[in-house]
Design an enzyme around this catalytic site. Structure first.
Site, PDB file in Angstrom:
ATOM      1  N   LYS A 105     -34.847 -37.767 -18.070  1.00  0.00           N
ATOM      2  CA  LYS A 105     -35.968 -38.224 -18.888  1.00  0.00           C
ATOM      3  C   LYS A 105     -37.098 -37.180 -18.911  1.00  0.00           C
ATOM      4  O   LYS A 105     -36.951 -36.100 -18.344  1.00  0.00           O
ATOM      5  CB  LYS A 105     -36.455 -39.584 -18.374  1.00  0.00           C
TER       6      LYS A 105
HETATM    7  C1  LIG Z   1     -32.770 -44.492 -18.614  1.00  0.00           C
HETATM    8  C2  LIG Z   1     -32.838 -45.806 -19.315  1.00  0.00           C
HETATM    9  C3  LIG Z   1     -33.010 -47.033 -18.640  1.00  0.00           C
HETATM   10  C4  LIG Z   1     -32.887 -47.208 -17.152  1.00  0.00           C
HETATM   11  O1  LIG Z   1     -33.581 -46.365 -16.402  1.00  0.00           O
HETATM   12  P1  LIG Z   1     -33.134 -46.037 -14.889  1.00  0.00           P
HETATM   13  O2  LIG Z   1     -34.358 -45.352 -14.380  1.00  0.00           O
HETATM   14  O3  LIG Z   1     -31.930 -45.151 -14.955  1.00  0.00           O
HETATM   15  O4  LIG Z   1     -32.866 -47.326 -14.191  1.00  0.00           O
HETATM   16  C5  LIG Z   1     -33.197 -48.184 -19.384  1.00  0.00           C
HETATM   17  N1  LIG Z   1     -33.195 -48.167 -20.720  1.00  0.00           N
HETATM   18  C6  LIG Z   1     -32.974 -47.030 -21.409  1.00  0.00           C
HETATM   19  C7  LIG Z   1     -32.978 -47.077 -22.896  1.00  0.00           C
HETATM   20  C8  LIG Z   1     -32.777 -45.815 -20.735  1.00  0.00           C
HETATM   21  O5  LIG Z   1     -32.543 -44.703 -21.419  1.00  0.00           O
END
Ligand SMILES: *Cc1c(COP(=O)(O)O)cnc(C)c1O
Length: 403
Positions: free
Chosen positions: A202
């Site tokens: 991210k």
């Molecule tokens: C990355 C992501 C999540 C979950 O995040 P984590 O930190 O991996 O638990 C939830 N929704 C979307 C759309 C994502 O891309």
């Protein structure tokens, strides 16, 4: 075929040489010396977990996205769980969301014993289609969970209008959209709750981590209790006031993001603007290169948004291609380009099929898009050469398979 008869433009999957010698992932973190030093300083301090860095990170984050409050969690998924709890979701309730997302968006509704109901997406953005939403809202609906697919903000004006008219809560899954803007407002400042993730792919990372932002102080208080066993004060507050007394007021979890992670988040947040600028440059280069390339549809950008570009997902146009998605995918991987697919529609996963009886065909726009999608590498540390390699590989593979 002998090795010498393979032309340099031959696809690597057919024995040609790959566009690059090393594998380029679709996403990855960047860690700098200042990140490492900050984490080491916390390791030498008195507080490894809930100490001063938690509040510092939350305050800096809230200020960056223009929200009154930010509450950190151990992951984006835990943050979604907290938001589903704070929205009051319970057994018998429904929440409407998009099938074009990571399963966690819908799973958080299940964690609360409520039922996720899907609505189809818009063809251009792959975000929840407000036109489909009304037909999916029932007397049991309590919340709407739009996702900002790829970092392109969902149509919050239309969604909030529908929610306000019916007394529903809007939880925006902005795990792709940290730093995005919608109608001049920052994502994170507008929905009832907005959820972010700090997974390494991210925009900023804390290893694992997540955040919920809200403008409502009482919602923030509920979120803080939920992430810490439902207890009304934290250990540091008790230490500073010299008190031992605490009460558990709701059934919470241990979803506390430690100081070690929060200090990393603080350092990373300082570089968010640079990361966003780089992602926007990469997207602009891709779009310039692929706009006219037969067989490719580039991601749409509506005029009222400034996307954060978590993903750059092209769609294949099979009328112009003599290969299917899996062939093109494998050919790009053979060129050492780490393409990916986001997402298998959530209702197609075996768990959802078996539990809710989905058979496919329920959400034709999301399903049709899924068959055509390929995510290209997109991360802020990509070099100019990395971008050139992706463009060369996509051009090489698609021209070979064009009809
Ligand atoms: C990355 C992501 C999540 C979950 O995040 P984590 O930190 O991996 O638990 C939830 N929704 C979307 C759309 C994502 O891309």
């Amino acid at each position: 075929m002998s090795a010498t008869s393979v032309s340099p433009q031959a696809l690597a999957i057919n024995g040609g040489s790959p566009v690059r010698a090393t594998f380029l992932p679709y996403g990855r973190q960047s860690i700098e010396e200042c990140d490492i030093e900050a984490v080491v300083a916390v390791l030498r301090s008195d507080w490894l977990t809930t100490g001063p860095k938690v509040a510092e990170f939350e305050e800096a984050f809230a200020a960056r996205v223009g929200a009154a409050e930010a509450v950190s969690f151990t992951s984006g998924t835990a943050a979604l769980h907290g938001a589903a709890f704070a929205a009051g979701l319970k057994p018998g309730d429904e929440a409407v969301t998009t099938p074009m997302t990571f399963a966690a968006t819908a799973n958080c509704v299940l964690y609360q014993g409520a039922t996720p109901v899907f609505a189809d997406v818009c063809w251009d953005t792959l975000n929840l289609d407000p036109g489909q939403l009304a037909g999916r809202i029932s007397s049991r609906t309590r919340a709407i969970l739009p996702v900002d697919f790829g970092g392109h903000p969902a149509d919050l004006v239309a969604i909030l209008e529908m929610a306000r008219a019916r007394g529903l809560i809007v939880i925006e899954d902005a795990c792709h959209a940290l730093g995005a803007e919608y109608r001049g407002r920052k994502v994170g400042s507008t929905a009832d709750m907005t959820v972010f993730s700090f997974h390494p792919v991210k925009h900023i990372t804390t290893g694992e981590g997540g955040m919920v932002t809200t403008n409502d102080v009482r919602t923030a208080e509920t979120l803080r209790r939920f992430r810490s066993q439902g207890i009304s004060t934290d250990a540091r507050q008790r230490q500073s006031t010299g008190q031992w007394f605490y009460e558990m007021v709701l059934l919470g979890y241990n979803y506390r993001l430690p100081d070690i992670a929060c200090v990393l988040g603080l350092e990373q947040l300082k570089r968010l603007d640079g990361n966003l600028a780089r992602r926007r440059e990469i997207a602009a280069e891709y779009t310039a290169a692929f706009r006219e390339l037969p067989g490719v549809v580039v991601p749409a950008v509506r005029p009222e948004v400034n996307p954060a570009w978590h993903l750059y997902a092209i769609r294949l146009d099979f009328e112009k291609l003599a290969a299917d998605r899996s062939q093109i995918f494998r050919a790009l991987r053979a060129e050492n380009i780490g393409v990916n697919v986001h997402y298998i529609p959530v209702h197609w996963h075996p768990y959802y099929r078996e539990r809710f009886g989905y058979r496919g065909g329920e959400f034709p726009v999301a399903e049709g898009a899924y068959e055509r999608l390929i995510s290209l590498p997109m991360f802020h540390a990509m070099t100019g050469q990395d971008i050139k390699d992706v463009i060369a590989a996509v051009t090489k593979v698609l021209s070979t398979y064009s009809r």
